[in-house]
Design a protein around this motif. Sequence first.
Motif, PDB file in Angstrom:
ATOM      1  N   VAL A 156       0.869  -1.176   0.000  1.00  0.00           N
ATOM      2  CA  VAL A 156       0.000   0.000   0.000  1.00  0.00           C
ATOM      3  C   VAL A 156       0.904   1.223   0.000  1.00  0.00           C
ATOM      4  CG1 VAL A 156      -1.891   1.216   1.139  1.00  0.00           C
ATOM      5  CG2 VAL A 156      -1.737  -1.280   1.333  1.00  0.00           C
ATOM      6  N   PRO A 157       0.927   1.965  -1.124  1.00  0.00           N
ATOM      7  CA  PRO A 157       1.885   3.069  -1.222  1.00  0.00           C
ATOM      8  C   PRO A 157       1.533   4.262  -0.329  1.00  0.00           C
ATOM      9  CG  PRO A 157       0.607   2.832  -3.258  1.00  0.00           C
ATOM     10  CD  PRO A 157       0.177   1.733  -2.349  1.00  0.00           C
ATOM     11  N   ASP A 158       2.546   4.996   0.064  1.00  0.00           N
ATOM     12  CA  ASP A 158       2.416   6.300   0.742  1.00  0.00           C
ATOM     13  C   ASP A 158       1.367   6.311   1.843  1.00  0.00           C
ATOM     14  OD1 ASP A 158       4.297   7.252  -1.037  1.00  0.00           O
ATOM     15  OD2 ASP A 158       2.785   7.859  -2.503  1.00  0.00           O
ATOM     16  N   THR A 159       1.572   5.489   2.840  1.00  0.00           N
ATOM     17  CA  THR A 159       0.581   5.389   3.910  1.00  0.00           C
ATOM     18  C   THR A 159       1.067   6.143   5.149  1.00  0.00           C
ATOM     19  OG1 THR A 159       0.026   3.201   3.087  1.00  0.00           O
ATOM     20  CG2 THR A 159      -0.782   3.768   5.280  1.00  0.00           C
ATOM     21  N   PRO A 160       0.284   7.161   5.602  1.00  0.00           N
ATOM     22  CA  PRO A 160       0.712   7.888   6.800  1.00  0.00           C
ATOM     23  C   PRO A 160       0.430   7.123   8.096  1.00  0.00           C
ATOM     24  CG  PRO A 160      -0.962   9.110   5.541  1.00  0.00           C
ATOM     25  CD  PRO A 160      -0.909   7.737   4.981  1.00  0.00           C
ATOM     26  N   PHE A 161       1.443   7.058   8.928  1.00  0.00           N
ATOM     27  CA  PHE A 161       1.321   6.507  10.287  1.00  0.00           C
ATOM     28  C   PHE A 161       1.764   7.598  11.252  1.00  0.00           C
ATOM     29  CE2 PHE A 161       1.578   2.703   7.766  1.00  0.00           C
ATOM     30  CZ  PHE A 161       0.788   1.782   8.435  1.00  0.00           C
ATOM     31  N   GLU A 162       1.114   7.644  12.422  1.00  0.00           N
ATOM     32  CA  GLU A 162       1.421   8.690  13.388  1.00  0.00           C
ATOM     33  C   GLU A 162       1.418   8.118  14.795  1.00  0.00           C
ATOM     34  OE1 GLU A 162      -1.014  12.033  12.083  1.00  0.00           O
ATOM     35  OE2 GLU A 162      -0.619  12.904  14.068  1.00  0.00           O
ATOM     36  N   GLY A 163       2.354   8.557  15.599  1.00  0.00           N
ATOM     37  CA  GLY A 163       2.396   8.093  16.981  1.00  0.00           C
ATOM     38  C   GLY A 163       3.631   8.588  17.692  1.00  0.00           C
ATOM     39  N   VAL A 164       3.916   7.953  18.807  1.00  0.00           N
ATOM     40  CA  VAL A 164       5.045   8.341  19.647  1.00  0.00           C
ATOM     41  C   VAL A 164       6.273   7.540  19.213  1.00  0.00           C
ATOM     42  CG1 VAL A 164       5.875   8.478  22.028  1.00  0.00           C
ATOM     43  CG2 VAL A 164       3.414   8.644  21.546  1.00  0.00           C
ATOM     44  N   ARG A 165       7.389   8.211  19.079  1.00  0.00           N
ATOM     45  CA  ARG A 165       8.611   7.460  18.767  1.00  0.00           C
ATOM     46  C   ARG A 165       8.906   6.472  19.891  1.00  0.00           C
ATOM     47  NH1 ARG A 165      11.980  12.292  16.230  1.00  0.00           N
ATOM     48  NH2 ARG A 165      11.400  11.887  14.062  1.00  0.00           N
ATOM     49  N   LEU A 166       9.167   5.239  19.511  1.00  0.00           N
ATOM     50  CA  LEU A 166       9.523   4.235  20.517  1.00  0.00           C
ATOM     51  C   LEU A 166      10.734   4.704  21.322  1.00  0.00           C
ATOM     52  CD1 LEU A 166       9.211   1.464  21.827  1.00  0.00           C
ATOM     53  CD2 LEU A 166      10.442   0.478  19.880  1.00  0.00           C
ATOM     54  N   SER A 167      11.684   5.361  20.659  1.00  0.00           N
ATOM     55  CA  SER A 167      12.894   5.821  21.350  1.00  0.00           C
ATOM     56  C   SER A 167      12.555   6.773  22.498  1.00  0.00           C
ATOM     57  CB  SER A 167      13.850   6.489  20.363  1.00  0.00           C
ATOM     58  OG  SER A 167      13.272   7.654  19.838  1.00  0.00           O
ATOM     59  N   ALA A 168      11.500   7.573  22.340  1.00  0.00           N
ATOM     60  CA  ALA A 168      11.111   8.512  23.401  1.00  0.00           C
ATOM     61  C   ALA A 168      10.629   7.743  24.632  1.00  0.00           C
ATOM     62  CB  ALA A 168      10.020   9.454  22.895  1.00  0.00           C
ATOM     63  N   LEU A 169       9.870   6.675  24.415  1.00  0.00           N
ATOM     64  CA  LEU A 169       9.390   5.869  25.547  1.00  0.00           C
ATOM     65  C   LEU A 169      10.560   5.155  26.223  1.00  0.00           C
ATOM     66  CD1 LEU A 169       6.089   4.284  24.164  1.00  0.00           C
ATOM     67  CD2 LEU A 169       6.414   6.452  25.377  1.00  0.00           C
ATOM     68  N   LEU A 170      11.511   4.698  25.412  1.00  0.00           N
ATOM     69  CA  LEU A 170      12.681   4.006  25.971  1.00  0.00           C
ATOM     70  C   LEU A 170      13.509   4.976  26.815  1.00  0.00           C
ATOM     71  CD1 LEU A 170      13.793   1.861  22.886  1.00  0.00           C
ATOM     72  CD2 LEU A 170      12.365   1.163  24.826  1.00  0.00           C
ATOM     73  N   ASP A 171      13.712   6.187  26.297  1.00  0.00           N
ATOM     74  CA  ASP A 171      14.472   7.185  27.055  1.00  0.00           C
ATOM     75  C   ASP A 171      13.775   7.509  28.372  1.00  0.00           C
ATOM     76  OD1 ASP A 171      16.336   7.262  25.060  1.00  0.00           O
ATOM     77  OD2 ASP A 171      15.605   9.133  24.157  1.00  0.00           O
ATOM     78  N   ALA A 172      12.451   7.637  28.331  1.00  0.00           N
ATOM     79  CA  ALA A 172      11.705   7.978  29.545  1.00  0.00           C
ATOM     80  C   ALA A 172      11.813   6.868  30.594  1.00  0.00           C
ATOM     81  CB  ALA A 172      10.229   8.235  29.197  1.00  0.00           C
ATOM     82  N   ALA A 173      11.863   5.619  30.145  1.00  0.00           N
ATOM     83  CA  ALA A 173      11.922   4.502  31.094  1.00  0.00           C
ATOM     84  C   ALA A 173      13.339   4.266  31.613  1.00  0.00           C
ATOM     85  CB  ALA A 173      11.392   3.226  30.441  1.00  0.00           C
ATOM     86  N   GLY A 174      14.348   4.693  30.850  1.00  0.00           N
ATOM     87  CA  GLY A 174      15.736   4.483  31.257  1.00  0.00           C
ATOM     88  C   GLY A 174      16.169   3.040  31.032  1.00  0.00           C
ATOM     89  N   ILE A 175      16.963   2.836  29.976  1.00  0.00           N
ATOM     90  CA  ILE A 175      17.392   1.482  29.609  1.00  0.00           C
ATOM     91  C   ILE A 175      18.548   1.048  30.507  1.00  0.00           C
ATOM     92  CG2 ILE A 175      18.269   0.068  27.693  1.00  0.00           C
ATOM     93  CD1 ILE A 175      15.608   1.284  27.112  1.00  0.00           C
ATOM     94  N   ARG A 176      18.443  -0.130  31.077  1.00  0.00           N
ATOM     95  CA  ARG A 176      19.568  -0.663  31.859  1.00  0.00           C
ATOM     96  C   ARG A 176      20.668  -1.131  30.899  1.00  0.00           C
ATOM     97  NH1 ARG A 176      16.405  -3.629  36.249  1.00  0.00           N
ATOM     98  NH2 ARG A 176      17.933  -5.315  35.979  1.00  0.00           N
ATOM     99  N   PRO A 177      21.950  -1.052  31.334  1.00  0.00           N
ATOM    100  CA  PRO A 177      23.066  -1.357  30.416  1.00  0.00           C
ATOM    101  C   PRO A 177      23.033  -2.768  29.840  1.00  0.00           C
ATOM    102  CG  PRO A 177      23.874  -0.746  32.627  1.00  0.00           C
ATOM    103  CD  PRO A 177      22.399  -0.563  32.643  1.00  0.00           C
TER     104      PRO A 177
END
Length: 221
Positions: A100-121
Amino acid sequence: MLGLGAAGVAAAPYLQRGMESFLGAAADKDPTGLTGLLPNGGGFRYYSVAASVPPKNERNYRLTLDGLVERPTSYTLDALRALPQTRVVRDVQCVTGWRVPDTPFEGVRLSALLDAAGIRPEARAIRFTCFDGTYSESLTLSQARRSDVLVCLRMQDKPLSHAHGGPVRLYVAPMYFYKSAKWLSGISLTSKVDPGYWEERGYDVDAWVGRSNGRDDAPTV
Ligand SMILES: Nc1nc2c(c(=O)[nH]1)N[C@H]1C(S)=C(S)[C@@H](COP(=O)(O)O)O[C@H]1N2
Ligand SMILES: [Mo]
């Protein structure tokens, strides 16, 4: 090495048929007739490995983020809507061939949620789970941090419908659409990749469009 390569090539068409014949079998058993082309779907096909999925809404939807993080978190739909939203427009590509060409998706970047949660090493990968009770997916941490990987709330400029995995699905723009887990309910940081539902059934874990699932030699256009 040669032998292994030949086996891989021979297995690829079988695996491609795997998903279609599995869905064909499901369609026979599905009295709702929902499996198959979505009405007004604009070329989309409805896929669910679960026979039926109970809908969720703003009252009962929760997304949990846990595992190897500093701050395990649970998000309501409103909490996700309140975060900065990113819009990505690309072609949707299923590994079985439809697009399906040119399909818009919108939401929160997963990276933003990961940063907010704080990734353990020790964290290296992510396991995604779904409230259909069956499907799962995986990404490495570096794949998950890409700016075109979204916890998606809207598709084609409308709230994500239940059929398309609403209220929240994963959207992994650069990979075949099976990576974009519908009905997303859990994001868990792990020490290694735990292959998802289709990946346990032979599909590639690293599902780059055009460069995986036996398509590595496909001509680039
Ligand atoms: N929970 C869940 N997510 C899923 C699937 C599924 O069966 N269950 N199928 C995958 C596959 S193979 C495709 S092509 C897309 C289809 O998304 P659509 O039903 O919105 O077209 O969802 C992906 N995510
Ligand atoms: Mo798919």
